[in-house]
Motif scaffolding. Structure first.
Motif, PDB file in Angstrom:
ATOM      1  N   LEU A 184       0.936  -1.252   0.024  1.00  0.00           N
ATOM      2  CA  LEU A 184      -0.014  -0.092   0.161  1.00  0.00           C
ATOM      3  C   LEU A 184       0.871   1.271  -0.090  1.00  0.00           C
ATOM      4  O   LEU A 184       0.546   2.378   0.283  1.00  0.00           O
ATOM      5  N   LYS A 187      -0.336   4.853  -1.238  1.00  0.00           N
ATOM      6  CA  LYS A 187      -1.643   4.893  -1.268  1.00  0.00           C
ATOM      7  C   LYS A 187      -2.083   5.491   0.375  1.00  0.00           C
ATOM      8  O   LYS A 187      -1.527   5.438   1.214  1.00  0.00           O
ATOM      9  N   HIS A 188      -3.331   6.365  -0.035  1.00  0.00           N
ATOM     10  CA  HIS A 188      -3.735   7.255   1.121  1.00  0.00           C
ATOM     11  C   HIS A 188      -5.205   6.284   1.531  1.00  0.00           C
ATOM     12  O   HIS A 188      -6.042   6.327   0.652  1.00  0.00           O
ATOM     13  N   VAL A 189      -5.110   5.963   2.764  1.00  0.00           N
ATOM     14  CA  VAL A 189      -6.422   5.395   3.313  1.00  0.00           C
ATOM     15  C   VAL A 189      -7.003   6.151   4.441  1.00  0.00           C
ATOM     16  O   VAL A 189      -6.308   6.603   5.387  1.00  0.00           O
ATOM     17  N   ALA A 227       0.656   1.817   3.748  1.00  0.00           N
ATOM     18  CA  ALA A 227      -0.315   2.916   3.442  1.00  0.00           C
ATOM     19  C   ALA A 227      -0.054   4.070   4.539  1.00  0.00           C
ATOM     20  O   ALA A 227       0.229   4.084   5.472  1.00  0.00           O
ATOM     21  N   SER A 265      -8.335  13.189  -1.118  1.00  0.00           N
ATOM     22  CA  SER A 265      -6.891  12.529  -1.779  1.00  0.00           C
ATOM     23  C   SER A 265      -6.894  10.896  -1.330  1.00  0.00           C
ATOM     24  O   SER A 265      -5.995  10.462  -1.633  1.00  0.00           O
ATOM     25  N   ALA A 266      -8.073  10.420  -1.072  1.00  0.00           N
ATOM     26  CA  ALA A 266      -7.919   9.026  -0.330  1.00  0.00           C
ATOM     27  C   ALA A 266      -8.191   8.098  -1.690  1.00  0.00           C
ATOM     28  O   ALA A 266      -9.199   8.157  -2.333  1.00  0.00           O
ATOM     29  N   ASP A 267      -7.085   7.066  -1.631  1.00  0.00           N
ATOM     30  CA  ASP A 267      -7.524   5.701  -2.583  1.00  0.00           C
ATOM     31  C   ASP A 267      -8.678   4.674  -2.161  1.00  0.00           C
ATOM     32  O   ASP A 267      -9.499   4.419  -2.831  1.00  0.00           O
ATOM     33  N   ALA A 268      -8.717   4.856  -0.818  1.00  0.00           N
ATOM     34  CA  ALA A 268      -9.715   3.850  -0.153  1.00  0.00           C
ATOM     35  C   ALA A 268     -10.196   4.715   1.258  1.00  0.00           C
ATOM     36  O   ALA A 268      -9.439   5.383   1.906  1.00  0.00           O
ATOM     37  N   PRO A 319     -13.323   7.918  -3.351  1.00  0.00           N
ATOM     38  CA  PRO A 319     -12.226   6.807  -3.062  1.00  0.00           C
ATOM     39  C   PRO A 319     -12.533   5.735  -4.332  1.00  0.00           C
ATOM     40  O   PRO A 319     -13.875   5.321  -4.400  1.00  0.00           O
ATOM     41  N   ARG A 320     -11.502   5.060  -4.669  1.00  0.00           N
ATOM     42  CA  ARG A 320     -11.814   3.822  -5.441  1.00  0.00           C
ATOM     43  C   ARG A 320     -12.581   2.870  -4.746  1.00  0.00           C
ATOM     44  O   ARG A 320     -13.200   1.966  -5.389  1.00  0.00           O
ATOM     45  N   LEU A 398      -6.925  -2.278  -4.534  1.00  0.00           N
ATOM     46  CA  LEU A 398      -6.402  -1.171  -5.012  1.00  0.00           C
ATOM     47  C   LEU A 398      -5.099  -1.596  -5.994  1.00  0.00           C
ATOM     48  O   LEU A 398      -4.747  -0.683  -6.873  1.00  0.00           O
TER      49      LEU A 398
END
Ligand code: C5P
Length: 400
Positions: A184, A187-189, A227, A265-268, A319-320, A398
């Motif tokens: 991760l 990646k930003h969670v 992450a 800005s979060a991916d999840a 987020p994705r 992700l």
């Protein structure tokens, strides 16, 4: 890989301590600077001189050493590192850590540190499988401590099973992952956690029984995979893990605002918080008092924003992967499946929080992971293990 990283290596008293000397060499080969700390028992297995020679550093051994304290106090020592590694972590050291003892240098450093801690347990198989050790492990994982191993195999005592300390390359890899570099990385969670408190007046509030344990363990597991974690927490009863960005909030409205700021800005985003559904609309600005009439005040409620649904239904900046939790007391799968569709999130982690399960506020969880096309039942597991499995699934999602 570990250039200029400072590692405080606490060596516990077990036969595996001899591997820790090799660990010092391999960490240094990667560019790390290693400061060894030996427990009294460790000195029965390896000498301070060998540890010092291999680390090319002073070895620390005693809490009450005036020379050491004059050079660098134990509090400072506990914080000067980027990572604290305990290898081998004996059953006794794990018990001390879980209970918060601080009666020698190693345990005091572990209590005083504000840095991440990685342990490599090593002990006889019966000691590892003992209920007390497993209880301590669950506590430590819940506290956000990272664990590597133990491995299964022949043991120095002649028995076979889990309990051998992980091999040195595996520990070095875990150190690398703990310091960034897992799946991760980059990646930003975002994770919400804990209960919310909804004020009635300046001294009273409405709360719920969420401890924040599952959300905290999840934030630690995501961090362990590399992450960058934004951890938005209500007033939980467990402390947030080290090494994540913490935003403390009290009410659902504050949580919604903090999520809104961080989510773009979060991916999840994982919503593990137990958010109050309602707030008191007529909360009083001053303490409410009995007026002697025997009449209780009437509270009026307004619905709180549904933070999960708001994020899941964003058209821009969603987020994705959006993951919700569903705490249910009956028809868990049916209710949670309907909830996933209603809220528009990708996954729902459903759990049964009926009082007899002991899940809310407890150390274990039994969840069903519900996605668009499957409902996957997981066995009852420590919350730390649920967190690790979920973090792994998030990393896989992700990576696609
Ligand atoms: O509707 P319910 O409260 O059961 O939904 C639970 C899920 O929704 C959890 O993921 C929780 O964090 C989230 N939630 C939220 N904001 C609310 C209520 C619930 O984000 N106001």
């Amino acid at each position: 890989m570990l250039a200029n990283k400072r590692i405080l290596l606490i060596i516990g008293g077990g036969i595996a301590a001899f591997k820790s000397l090799d660990l010092i060499r391999r960490l240094r080969e990667q560019g790390a600077c290693v400061t060894p700390v030996l427990t009294k028992a460790a000195e029965e297995f390896v000498t301070p001189l060998s540890a010092s020679a291999l680390a090319a550093q002073k070895v620390y051994r005693d809490l009450f050493d005036l020379t050491d304290e004059a050079e660098m106090g134990h509090i400072e020592l506990s914080r000067a590192a980027d990572l604290v590694v305990v290898a081998p972590a004996t059953a006794d050291l794990m018990a001390k850590m879980a209970q918060g003892h601080a009666n020698d240098l190693a345990s005091t450093l572990l209590m005083a540190t504000d840095k991440r801690v990685l342990i490599a347990p090593a002990m006889n198989v019966r000691m590892w499988e003992h209920a007390a050790t497993q209880r301590n492990l669950a506590i430590l994982q819940g506290d956000g401590i990272s664990v590597v191993g133990p491995d299964e195999g022949d043991m120095a005592c002649g028995e076979f099973g889990p309990g051998r300390m992980s091999e040195v390359p595996e520990i070095v890899a875990a150190v690398g992952a703990a310091l960034g570099g897992g799946p991760l990385q980059g990646k930003h969670v975002l994770v919400t956690s804990g209960p919310t408190h909804e004020p009635i007046d300046p001294v009273r509030y409405i709360a719920n029984r969420s401890s924040g344990a599952q959300g905290t363990a999840l934030a630690a597991a995501l961090r362990d995979l590399g992450a960058r974690v934004t951890f938005i927490t209500g007033p939980a009863s467990v402390p947030p893990p080290a090494g994540v960005g913490v935003v403390r909030v009290e009410t659902a409205a504050e949580m919604a605002a903090a999520v809104d700021t961080a989510v773009a800005s979060a991916d999840a985003a994982v919503f593990a918080a137990a958010v109050a559904d309602w707030r008191v609309e007529n909360a009083s600005g001053s303490k409410m008092k009995k007026d002697g009439s025997g009449n209780a005040p009437a509270l009026e409620f307004a619905e709180n924003p549904d933070i999960l649904a708001t994020v899941a239904q964003r058209t821009a900046g969603r987020p994705r992967l959006v993951v919700g939790f569903a705490a249910e007391t009956d028809d868990v799968v049916a209710n949670a499946t309907a909830k996933r569709a209603r809220k528009g999130c990708d996954w729902i982690v459903a759990n049964d929080v009926s009082p007899e399960t002991g899940i809310m506020g407890g150390s274990e969880n039994r969840v069903v992971l519900i996605s668009q096309d499957a409902a996957e039942e997981w066995p009852r597991l420590p919350k730390g293990e649920v967190a690790r499995r979920l973090a792994q699934r998030i990393a896989e999602a992700l990576a696609d």
